[in-house]
Write an enzyme that holds these catalytic residues in place. Structure first.
Site, short mmCIF file in Angstrom:
data_model
loop_
_atom_site.label_atom_id
_atom_site.label_comp_id
_atom_site.label_asym_id
_atom_site.label_seq_id
_atom_site.Cartn_x
_atom_site.Cartn_y
_atom_site.Cartn_z
N CYS A 8 0.82 -1.21 0.00
CA CYS A 8 0.00 0.00 0.00
C CYS A 8 0.85 1.25 0.00
O CYS A 8 1.96 1.27 0.54
CB CYS A 8 -0.91 -0.02 1.23
SG CYS A 8 -2.31 1.08 1.07
N ASP A 132 -6.69 -2.53 11.01
CA ASP A 132 -5.44 -1.79 11.17
C ASP A 132 -5.34 -1.34 12.63
O ASP A 132 -6.32 -1.32 13.36
CB ASP A 132 -5.45 -0.56 10.24
CG ASP A 132 -4.08 0.02 9.99
OD1 ASP A 132 -3.10 -0.43 10.62
OD2 ASP A 132 -3.99 0.94 9.16
#
Length: 214
Positions: A8, A132
């Site tokens: 990412c 996350d």
């Protein structure tokens, strides 16, 4: 089951190539002005063009995106998935999916079991989940900070959608993280950087090798 990885916050042709060549299943591009990884949709389209249609999924990472950004992304980069990392409600996630025609990854900031439980409300509207670490107080970023949470909070959990483990992963701990969490998908950003927003092709390769061995 083979664990799949998402790299990412990509921002250069060199690191996109490293992620693709290393076998990443997902490539993420960030559209959030406060992030050191922020891109324009047009810049992301130039990075995506060489690997479009070659089996890797592209992800537009956003935070509470408005309709204008969703439309601009779909007109230029045309991502396979839109990741939403803000305070989006289930109704808003459904709107984004319907408006874009792309799948939606709903991200959750986790520090407790209750945070993981939030995913249930999104099971009918999101295509995938991402768990996350909750950012430290005062952080301008909802993710990509290198913070991590207790991976065992995901152990034994069953979701109706595939889910990513994110937060503080790197080439040296990802195998342990997969074992502790049971996550089928992993996501890395700062763990393959040599500085804020500066992805390192060698670290990307090392991370993807570690995932293959996990």
């Amino acid at each position: 089951m083979t664990t799949k990885a998402k790299i990412c916050g990509l921002s250069t042709a060199e690191t996109v190539k490293a992620a693709f060549d290393g076998g990443a299943a997902y490539l993420g591009f960030v559209f959030f002005e406060k992030s050191p990884r922020n891109l324009t949709p047009e810049a992301a389209e130039r990075l995506v063009a060489p690997i479009r249609g070659k089996g890797v999924k592209t992800v537009a990472v956003t935070v509470d995106p408005d309709d204008a950004l969703v439309d601009r992304l779909m007109a230029t980069m045309r991502p396979d998935l839109i990741q939403v990392h803000g305070k989006e409600t289930p109704a808003r996630v459904r709107e984004i999916a319907q408006r874009s025609g792309a799948g939606v990854i709903k991200a959750f900031s986790v520090s407790s079991s209750a945070d993981v439980d939030q995913a249930k409300a999104y099971e009918t509207v999101a295509e995938q989940f991402l768990f996350d670490a909750k950012p430290v107080e005062g952080s301008a970023l909802p993710g990509g900070t290198g913070a991590r949470f207790d991976w065992s909070l995901l152990e034994g959990r069953r979701f109706s959608r595939p889910h990513f483990l994110a937060g503080g992963l790197d080439p040296w701990n990802v195998a342990q993280a997969v074992k502790a969490s049971g996550a089928p998908l992993v996501d890395v950003s700062s763990g393959v950087e040599r500085g804020p927003g500066l992805k390192d092709p060698a670290l990307i390769a090392a991370f993807l090798d570690a995932v293959k061995r996990a």
